[in-house]
Write an enzyme that holds these catalytic residues in place. Structure first.
Site, PDB file in Angstrom:
ATOM      1  N   THR A 199      15.884  28.954 -47.785  1.00 26.09           N
ATOM      2  CA  THR A 199      14.891  27.977 -48.226  1.00 26.09           C
ATOM      3  C   THR A 199      14.896  26.809 -47.251  1.00 26.09           C
ATOM      4  O   THR A 199      15.891  26.584 -46.574  1.00 26.09           O
ATOM      5  CB  THR A 199      15.183  27.501 -49.655  1.00 26.09           C
ATOM      6  OG1 THR A 199      16.522  27.024 -49.739  1.00 26.09           O
ATOM      7  CG2 THR A 199      14.980  28.631 -50.656  1.00 26.09           C
ATOM      8  N   VAL A 204      14.850  23.197 -46.806  1.00 24.58           N
ATOM      9  CA  VAL A 204      15.743  22.046 -46.615  1.00 24.58           C
ATOM     10  C   VAL A 204      17.179  22.531 -46.419  1.00 24.58           C
ATOM     11  O   VAL A 204      17.923  22.031 -45.565  1.00 24.58           O
ATOM     12  CB  VAL A 204      15.657  21.051 -47.785  1.00 24.58           C
ATOM     13  CG1 VAL A 204      16.553  19.845 -47.540  1.00 24.58           C
ATOM     14  CG2 VAL A 204      14.224  20.594 -47.986  1.00 24.58           C
ATOM     15  N   CYS A 205      17.566  23.525 -47.181  1.00 24.02           N
ATOM     16  CA  CYS A 205      18.926  24.084 -47.054  1.00 24.02           C
ATOM     17  C   CYS A 205      19.144  24.625 -45.651  1.00 24.02           C
ATOM     18  O   CYS A 205      20.235  24.504 -45.094  1.00 24.02           O
ATOM     19  CB  CYS A 205      19.128  25.214 -48.066  1.00 24.02           C
ATOM     20  SG  CYS A 205      18.689  24.767 -49.742  1.00 24.02           S
ATOM     21  N   SER A 206      18.111  25.243 -45.097  1.00 19.78           N
ATOM     22  CA  SER A 206      18.252  25.920 -43.818  1.00 19.78           C
ATOM     23  C   SER A 206      18.436  24.951 -42.662  1.00 19.78           C
ATOM     24  O   SER A 206      18.842  25.368 -41.579  1.00 19.78           O
ATOM     25  CB  SER A 206      17.043  26.828 -43.549  1.00 19.78           C
ATOM     26  OG  SER A 206      17.027  27.899 -44.471  1.00 19.78           O
ATOM     27  N   ASP A 207      18.132  23.662 -42.875  1.00 19.85           N
ATOM     28  CA  ASP A 207      18.412  22.768 -41.761  1.00 19.85           C
ATOM     29  C   ASP A 207      19.508  21.762 -42.064  1.00 19.85           C
ATOM     30  O   ASP A 207      19.971  21.069 -41.169  1.00 19.85           O
ATOM     31  CB  ASP A 207      17.143  22.077 -41.241  1.00 19.85           C
ATOM     32  CG  ASP A 207      16.425  21.254 -42.284  1.00 19.85           C
ATOM     33  OD1 ASP A 207      15.237  20.954 -42.056  1.00 19.85           O
ATOM     34  OD2 ASP A 207      17.025  20.878 -43.298  1.00 19.85           O
TER      35      ASP A 207
END
Lengths: 206, 208
Positions: A89, A91-94
């Site tokens: 997802t 935000v989690c991925s960055d």
């Protein structure tokens, strides 16, 4: 005629390949692998832990293959727990790629970082693998589902975790707890400040 | 050579090459808005006043000394061309691209001709002042970086993916226009500078 056409097609294909932009940009959709859930309810849980109390101990499997127990760091390292809602997802991925270049911040405060989601190990393996080599352990709170997130009071009603930060000192005492709006990243400056407080201003023993 | 049903023989090589190209192409705006157009006016926006005297000195702002605490606008930067990197601390591609962007800065700084006329700045979208400063120190970045913690500037720029470079030409009348944009990292810093200079055209006399 056919040979000439085939040669032209091959030439066109090669020309097209040469126009490929070799540097991808972020956030990369990774071939559509990132799921965009839209704007979510900012917070959907009630914290159950209290600052100043011993942090609930836990034991979780890590993507690295080992089992990580919170209490293994007692007397050795301050610990930052970074709960993120879900793999794949936006935000989690960055968020964790940012922490990945901030190892010096944690080292300066004699701390380690544990990343936790409710995803299973294979999912976490695939997701974190595309982030590159992470310096910190990534733990799966998949089974019992969200068990640790629940004990910390950061399990949302849909079974994902909140975007939460907990700081636990070397005595195992919870020194900081923050649940961020799930649609935003917590400020690294806030983490740095609170980590420095926990690391260099020990709480008194219970 | 392969024979497909209901067709004649077909060479798979070119088809495979085309398929490979299709897989390699990363849609530039897959998760963002429409690209900013070359020739379009640069969107009006304010950047926070730099804290650093060195950054203020570098920007050579076209305004009185007494206004040093006021927000900065790109047309106010004392340069004919401003290269703006849109980045994020949390963007792994921006992390990888940082050394090459530093090379761009070094090439410009070393050139007596270009150094005064082409400036480089960065805008950290979704990044706080702390995060921008962390990125600056981590990669030893010498040019000014501006935080955009609430994505206000990001939205003015149509939510681009990062890293994204916007090259702006400033005119004497205070207006600015976009002359070149680039999505993704920089393979060849000198070539990038040459491309920007070509796109910007003559330094004087060009109409906004």
């Amino acid at each position: 005629m056919k040979t000439k056409l085939m040669r032209m097609a091959k030439g066109a294909a090669i020309a097209l390949l040469l126009t490929v932009e070799p540097y991808p940009a972020f956030p990369a959709d990774l071939g559509g692998s990132i799921y965009h859930p839209g704007h979510l309810k900012p917070v959907d849980s009630r914290m159950t832990v209290v600052i100043g109390d011993p942090a609930p101990d836990f034991s979780l499997p890590a993507v690295s293959g080992r089992t990580v127990r919170l209490s293994e760091f007692r007397g050795k390292k301050n610990v930052v727990l970074s709960f993120v809602p879900a793999a794949w997802t936006p935000v989690c991925s960055d968020q964790w790629p940012g922490y990945n270049i901030a190892e010096s911040l944690f080292e300066a405060n004699d701390a380690t970082l544990l990343g936790i989601t409710v995803d299973n190990i294979p999912t976490l393996h695939a997701w974190t693998h595309q982030m590159g080599t992470l310096w910190f352990e990534v733990l799966s709170d998949f089974w019992p589902h969200g068990g640790v997130a629940g004990r910390y009071g950061v399990l949302r009603s849909n079974g994902t975790a909140e975007r939460a930060i907990f700081i636990i000192d070397k005595n195992g005492i919870l020194r900081f707890a923050h649940v961020e709006d799930i649609n935003r990243r917590p400020d690294l400056g806030m983490i740095a400040l609170e980590l420095e407080r926990a690391a260099h201003h020990p709480a008194s023993q219970p | 050579m392969t024979r497909l049903p209901f067709s004649g023989p077909i060479h798979l090589g070119p088809l495979l090459l085309l398929l490979l190209w299709g897989c390699c192409i990363t849609p530039s705006w897959g998760a963002g808005g429409a690209a900013l157009a070359d020739g379009a006016p640069f969107p009006l926006m304010d950047l926070p006043a730099p804290d650093s005297a060195a950054d203020l000195d570098y920007l050579n702002l076209r305004r009185p000394e007494s206004d040093s605490k006021k927000p900065v606008s790109v047309p106010n930067i004392g340069a004919d061309i401003v290269i703006i990197e849109i980045f994020s601390l949390y963007c792994p591609f921006c992390q990888v691209a940082a050394p090459a962007v530093n090379d761009i800065f070094d090439l410009l700084a070393r050139s007596p001709e270009l150094g005064a006329h082409v400036k480089l700045i960065g805008i950290g979208v979704g990044n706080s002042a702390y995060e921008v400063d962390f990125f600056k120190k981590k990669y030893n970045i010498q040019f000014p970086l501006f935080p955009d913690p609430d994505f206000e500037i990001y939205q003015c720029l149509n939510n681009p993916r990062t890293p994204y470079f916007i090259c702006v030409k400033n005119f004497p009348n205070g207006s600015s226009k976009i002359v070149h944009t680039h999505l993704g990292g920089i393979q060849n810093p000198q070539k990038f500078i040459d491309t920007v200079l070509d796109a910007a055209g003559p330094e004087k006399g060009d109409k906004p």
